[in-house]
Design a protein around this motif. Structure first.
Motif, PDB file in Angstrom:
ATOM      1  N   UNK A  16     -17.245  50.696 -11.706  1.00  9.10           N
ATOM      2  CA  UNK A  16     -16.250  51.785 -12.242  1.00  9.10           C
ATOM      3  C   UNK A  16     -14.961  51.005 -12.632  1.00  9.10           C
ATOM      4  N   UNK A  17     -14.284  51.534 -13.826  1.00 12.70           N
ATOM      5  CA  UNK A  17     -12.983  51.105 -14.167  1.00 12.70           C
ATOM      6  C   UNK A  17     -12.056  52.400 -14.132  1.00 12.70           C
ATOM      7  N   UNK A  18     -10.971  52.333 -13.391  1.00 11.85           N
ATOM      8  CA  UNK A  18     -10.105  53.484 -13.275  1.00 11.85           C
ATOM      9  C   UNK A  18      -8.533  52.882 -13.510  1.00 11.85           C
ATOM     10  N   UNK A  19      -7.728  53.805 -14.014  1.00  7.75           N
ATOM     11  CA  UNK A  19      -6.408  53.237 -14.060  1.00  7.75           C
ATOM     12  C   UNK A  19      -5.574  53.654 -12.707  1.00  7.75           C
ATOM     13  N   UNK A  20      -4.485  52.967 -12.735  1.00  9.93           N
ATOM     14  CA  UNK A  20      -3.572  53.173 -11.451  1.00  9.93           C
ATOM     15  C   UNK A  20      -3.448  54.566 -10.954  1.00  9.93           C
ATOM     16  N   UNK A  21      -3.356  55.600 -11.944  1.00 10.44           N
ATOM     17  CA  UNK A  21      -3.242  56.937 -11.358  1.00 10.44           C
ATOM     18  C   UNK A  21      -4.597  57.530 -11.081  1.00 10.44           C
ATOM     19  N   UNK A  22      -5.573  56.979 -11.283  1.00 11.06           N
ATOM     20  CA  UNK A  22      -6.875  57.291 -10.582  1.00 11.06           C
ATOM     21  C   UNK A  22      -7.904  58.146 -11.558  1.00 11.06           C
ATOM     22  N   UNK A  23      -7.470  57.817 -12.891  1.00 12.90           N
ATOM     23  CA  UNK A  23      -8.326  58.269 -14.039  1.00 12.90           C
ATOM     24  C   UNK A  23      -9.442  57.413 -14.227  1.00 12.90           C
ATOM     25  N   UNK A  28     -12.688  46.520 -25.005  1.00 15.84           N
ATOM     26  CA  UNK A  28     -12.302  45.085 -24.361  1.00 15.84           C
ATOM     27  C   UNK A  28     -11.014  45.124 -23.788  1.00 15.84           C
ATOM     28  N   UNK A  29     -11.138  44.798 -22.551  1.00 16.75           N
ATOM     29  CA  UNK A  29      -9.941  44.861 -21.694  1.00 16.75           C
ATOM     30  C   UNK A  29      -9.515  43.228 -21.204  1.00 16.75           C
ATOM     31  N   UNK A  88      -5.678  44.001 -15.884  1.00 20.08           N
ATOM     32  CA  UNK A  88      -6.412  44.251 -14.793  1.00 20.08           C
ATOM     33  C   UNK A  88      -5.437  44.118 -13.292  1.00 20.08           C
ATOM     34  N   UNK A  89      -5.484  45.232 -12.556  1.00 26.93           N
ATOM     35  CA  UNK A  89      -4.395  45.088 -11.336  1.00 26.93           C
ATOM     36  C   UNK A  89      -5.227  44.364 -10.002  1.00 26.93           C
ATOM     37  N   UNK A  90      -6.526  44.998  -9.995  1.00 27.34           N
ATOM     38  CA  UNK A  90      -7.380  44.737  -8.735  1.00 27.34           C
ATOM     39  C   UNK A  90      -8.836  44.820  -9.110  1.00 27.34           C
ATOM     40  N   UNK A  91      -9.601  43.994  -8.417  1.00 30.11           N
ATOM     41  CA  UNK A  91     -11.120  44.130  -8.589  1.00 30.11           C
ATOM     42  C   UNK A  91     -11.734  43.976  -7.149  1.00 30.11           C
ATOM     43  N   UNK A  92     -12.331  45.184  -6.726  1.00 30.74           N
ATOM     44  CA  UNK A  92     -13.105  45.295  -5.561  1.00 30.74           C
ATOM     45  C   UNK A  92     -14.481  45.722  -5.504  1.00 30.74           C
ATOM     46  N   UNK A 104     -12.661  48.336 -10.428  1.00 31.01           N
ATOM     47  CA  UNK A 104     -11.826  47.620 -11.308  1.00 31.01           C
ATOM     48  C   UNK A 104     -10.587  48.636 -11.451  1.00 31.01           C
ATOM     49  N   UNK A 105      -9.145  48.332 -11.087  1.00 32.54           N
ATOM     50  CA  UNK A 105      -8.314  49.033 -11.406  1.00 32.54           C
ATOM     51  C   UNK A 105      -7.524  48.331 -12.470  1.00 32.54           C
ATOM     52  N   UNK A 106      -7.025  49.072 -13.583  1.00 33.83           N
ATOM     53  CA  UNK A 106      -6.075  48.493 -14.666  1.00 33.83           C
ATOM     54  C   UNK A 106      -5.008  49.425 -14.650  1.00 33.83           C
ATOM     55  N   UNK A 107      -3.868  48.789 -15.521  1.00 35.86           N
ATOM     56  CA  UNK A 107      -2.735  49.507 -15.544  1.00 35.86           C
ATOM     57  C   UNK A 107      -2.787  50.843 -16.514  1.00 35.86           C
ATOM     58  N   UNK A 108      -2.037  51.604 -15.939  1.00 42.97           N
ATOM     59  CA  UNK A 108      -1.941  53.096 -16.705  1.00 42.97           C
ATOM     60  C   UNK A 108      -1.794  52.991 -18.018  1.00 42.97           C
ATOM     61  N   UNK A 109      -0.933  52.111 -18.439  1.00 50.61           N
ATOM     62  CA  UNK A 109      -0.741  51.788 -20.019  1.00 50.61           C
ATOM     63  C   UNK A 109      -1.641  50.658 -20.585  1.00 50.61           C
ATOM     64  N   UNK A 110      -2.793  50.810 -21.072  1.00 46.49           N
ATOM     65  CA  UNK A 110      -3.728  49.893 -21.218  1.00 46.49           C
ATOM     66  C   UNK A 110      -3.631  49.639 -22.667  1.00 46.49           C
TER      67      UNK A 110
END
Length: 105
Positions: free
Chosen positions: A13-20, A57-58, A63-67, A71-77
């Motif tokens: 799953x890919x989510x934004x910093x705010x959890x979306x 494509x990202x 990308x902020x982090x991957x666990x 994967x967490x990406x910036x809110x403004x992507x």
């Protein structure tokens, strides 16, 4: 440094910093010289982006982090430009109402 296999990365799953939730990883492009990931291919998912049905494509710089969980990406992507006609470049911003999406050529 954590290492993650393609089996773990595939459909992560890919989510934004705010959890979306914005989708799942569907592929990667690798630089043949450095063997580093050049871009992640994300298949849209979640309420807002499910309508698109196109991979976007990202860049690793977004990308902020991957666990093992996500994967967490910036809110403004701002995903990098599409390399192929079937892929869509998306610009996601986060106004107070939630994610706003625009498609650009």
């Amino acid at each position: 440094d954590m290492q993650i296999s393609w089996t773990q990365l595939n459909h992560l799953p890919v989510v934004t910093q705010s959890g979306q939730k914005i989708g799942v990883i569907e592929g990667v492009t690798v630089d043949t010289d450095s063997h580093a990931v050049r871009q992640y291919e994300v298949k849209p998912g979640g309420a807002v982006l499910a309508l698109l049905r196109k991979t976007f494509l990202v860049s690793p710089s977004e990308v902020i982090s991957i666990t093992a969980e996500q994967m967490t990406v910036k809110d403004t992507l701002t995903p990098i430009g599409a390399t192929n006609g079937e892929k869509t470049r998306l610009v996601l911003s986060r106004p107070e109402a939630g994610i706003e999406m625009s498609e650009t050529e």
